[in-house]
Every structure is written in structure tokens, then in C-alpha cells.
Design a protein around this motif. Structure first.
Motif, PDB file in Angstrom:
ATOM      1  N   GLN A   1       0.860  -1.177   0.000  1.00  0.00           N
ATOM      2  CA  GLN A   1       0.000   0.000   0.000  1.00  0.00           C
ATOM      3  C   GLN A   1       0.894   1.225   0.000  1.00  0.00           C
ATOM      4  O   GLN A   1       2.104   1.114   0.178  1.00  0.00           O
ATOM      5  CB  GLN A   1      -0.872   0.009   1.267  1.00  0.00           C
TER       6      GLN A   1
ATOM      7  N   VAL B   1      -8.288   1.357  -9.865  1.00  0.00           N
ATOM      8  CA  VAL B   1      -9.368   2.153 -10.456  1.00  0.00           C
ATOM      9  C   VAL B   1      -9.141   2.342 -11.956  1.00  0.00           C
ATOM     10  O   VAL B   1     -10.045   2.159 -12.770  1.00  0.00           O
ATOM     11  CB  VAL B   1      -9.500   3.519  -9.734  1.00  0.00           C
ATOM     12  N   THR B   2      -7.911   2.669 -12.343  1.00  0.00           N
ATOM     13  CA  THR B   2      -7.596   2.862 -13.760  1.00  0.00           C
ATOM     14  C   THR B   2      -7.798   1.569 -14.545  1.00  0.00           C
ATOM     15  O   THR B   2      -8.386   1.574 -15.628  1.00  0.00           O
ATOM     16  CB  THR B   2      -6.139   3.359 -13.925  1.00  0.00           C
TER      17      THR B   2
ATOM     18  N   ASN C   1       1.564  -6.011  -7.793  1.00  0.00           N
ATOM     19  CA  ASN C   1       2.427  -5.002  -7.190  1.00  0.00           C
ATOM     20  C   ASN C   1       3.825  -5.149  -7.772  1.00  0.00           C
ATOM     21  O   ASN C   1       4.146  -6.177  -8.373  1.00  0.00           O
ATOM     22  CB  ASN C   1       2.427  -5.177  -5.673  1.00  0.00           C
TER      23      ASN C   1
ATOM     24  N   ALA D   1       5.632   0.093  -6.272  1.00  0.00           N
ATOM     25  CA  ALA D   1       4.289   0.536  -6.673  1.00  0.00           C
ATOM     26  C   ALA D   1       3.306  -0.620  -6.642  1.00  0.00           C
ATOM     27  O   ALA D   1       3.688  -1.780  -6.566  1.00  0.00           O
ATOM     28  CB  ALA D   1       4.340   1.110  -8.088  1.00  0.00           C
ATOM     29  N   LYS D   2       2.043  -0.236  -6.736  1.00  0.00           N
ATOM     30  CA  LYS D   2       0.991  -1.218  -6.956  1.00  0.00           C
ATOM     31  C   LYS D   2       0.211  -0.783  -8.182  1.00  0.00           C
ATOM     32  O   LYS D   2       0.193   0.404  -8.531  1.00  0.00           O
ATOM     33  CB  LYS D   2       0.097  -1.358  -5.723  1.00  0.00           C
ATOM     34  N   LEU D   3      -0.397  -1.727  -8.860  1.00  0.00           N
ATOM     35  CA  LEU D   3      -1.190  -1.411 -10.032  1.00  0.00           C
ATOM     36  C   LEU D   3      -2.395  -0.585  -9.604  1.00  0.00           C
ATOM     37  O   LEU D   3      -3.042  -0.894  -8.592  1.00  0.00           O
ATOM     38  CB  LEU D   3      -1.644  -2.706 -10.716  1.00  0.00           C
ATOM     39  N   ASP D   4      -2.693   0.470 -10.316  1.00  0.00           N
ATOM     40  CA  ASP D   4      -3.817   1.343  -9.992  1.00  0.00           C
ATOM     41  C   ASP D   4      -5.118   0.622 -10.343  1.00  0.00           C
ATOM     42  O   ASP D   4      -5.496   0.516 -11.511  1.00  0.00           O
ATOM     43  CB  ASP D   4      -3.697   2.653 -10.770  1.00  0.00           C
TER      44      ASP D   4
END
Length: 182
Positions: free
Chosen positions: A82, A108-109, A122, A103-106
Motif C-alpha cells: 500500500q 481504479v484505472t 504489485n 508501486a501497486k497497479l492502480d
């Protein structure tokens, strides 16, 4: 303690910070690449203060040896991360660093584009980029080679990580930020 920014790598989202005194414990960086399917342990400070002030530990596997659009600088991992995990270590099951959580994959997008919500996608910067950054910064580090006999339990890995995993809070002093004011 106050840390001083020594150098940075914007492309790989890495920074070298100098502490006022050396740390007693140091992490070892895995020498040989981690294969797909191997277990990993992510440590960081997600939503610090909102959830807990202590670091958290999550586990998963290496899902892929590349990131978005086959970016080979990254490992894709299933360990939950997170905001606040970024910059934290990603360990193999021997306790050696195999990456830096990035990072983590977005969700919502991706959900808007595909109609589905992605789960456990991730990313961590591979140790090759980390070692290159440290080498270019003339920083000495220790390495370890993986052997099955080195496998340890997650609580042992987390206990060792306490000696060299810190919460970093960035604050900018107006004087040091420069004279650019509207």
C-alpha cells in the motif's frame, strides 16, 4: 534523526540517504536472480499512523520477472503493498533483499479500462538496478547467494529487518527548498 540526501535516481525511484552514524545491522542483497514462483516478504509502513505506527509484514510470490509493458527493471509480486510500503525492502525466504517495493497497479484505472478489478499486482525494483545505483554512488554493500538451506521463517526475517528498516518522513525546509516563490 535527520538524514541527508546524498543522491537520487528518479527513473528507478531510489534515493541514497546518509544517517549521522552507521547502523549496526545491514541487509544483504541477493546475488543471484530470484525465479518466478519464489516466496517473498515485503516490509514497510503502509498508511503509517492510520493503521499502525509499527512496520507491517506481508508475504507473496514473484509473479513475473517484469513489470508493466514488460519493463525488466521490475519484479511483479503478489505480496500486498500500500502507500507507505514504497522504498521498503522485499526479501527472499532467506532474508536477502531481492528488490525495493515501488508501486501497486492502480485498480481504479485498470477497472475503468477493463471492467475488472486487479488483485495482488504489485511491483518492486530488481536488485540489479539497486546494485547499479549503489555502485554508481560508491556505496559498499554485502551480498548473499541463495541456497535452499538458507530458508527461514517470516518472523525471523522480520525480526532481523528491524535493525535496518526505518520509517522515512520527508519534510522540506523552506530555506532549503530554494527561493522559488510565487
Amino acid at each position: 534523526m535527520k538524514l541527508r540526501l546524498v543522491s537520487g535516481d528518479e527513473t528507478n525511484d531510489l534515493a541514497l540517504l546518509q544517517a549521522p552514524s552507521p547502523f549496526k545491522d545491514v541487509a544483504k542483497i541477493r546475488q543471484n536472480p530470484i525465479p518466478v514462483g519464489n516466496g517473498v516478504v515485503a516490509i514497510g509502513y503502509p498508511y503509517h499512523g492510520l493503521l499502525t505506527s509499527d512496520f507491517t509484514v506481508t508475504t507473496g510470490i514473484v509473479s513475473s520477472l517484469s513489470g508493466i509493458l514488460n519493463d525488466t527493471r521490475f519484479l511483479q509480486i503478489s505480496a500486498a503493498v500500500q502507500p507507505g510500503n514504497s522504498g521498503g525492502p522485499l526479501f527472499d525466504l532467506g532474508g536477502s533483499v531481492v528488490g525495493v517495493v515501488a508501486a501497486k497497479l492502480d485498480a481504479v484505472t485498470v477497472a475503468r479500462a477493463t471492467g475488472t478489478i486487479p488483485e495482488n499486482i504489485n511491483f518492486a525494483i530488481k536488485t540489479g538496478a539497486l546494485r547499479d545505483f549503489l555502485d554508481n554512488s560508491a556505496v559498499q554493500y554485502q551480498t548473499a547467494e541463495w541456497r535452499d538451506s538458507l530458508k527461514r521463517e517470516t518472523p525471523e526475517i522480520a525480526k532481523d529487518a528491524r535493525g535496518y528498516t526505518l520509517l522515512i518522513v520527508c519534510k522540506v525546509n523552506e530555506q532549503s527548498a530554494g527561493a522559488k516563490k510565487p
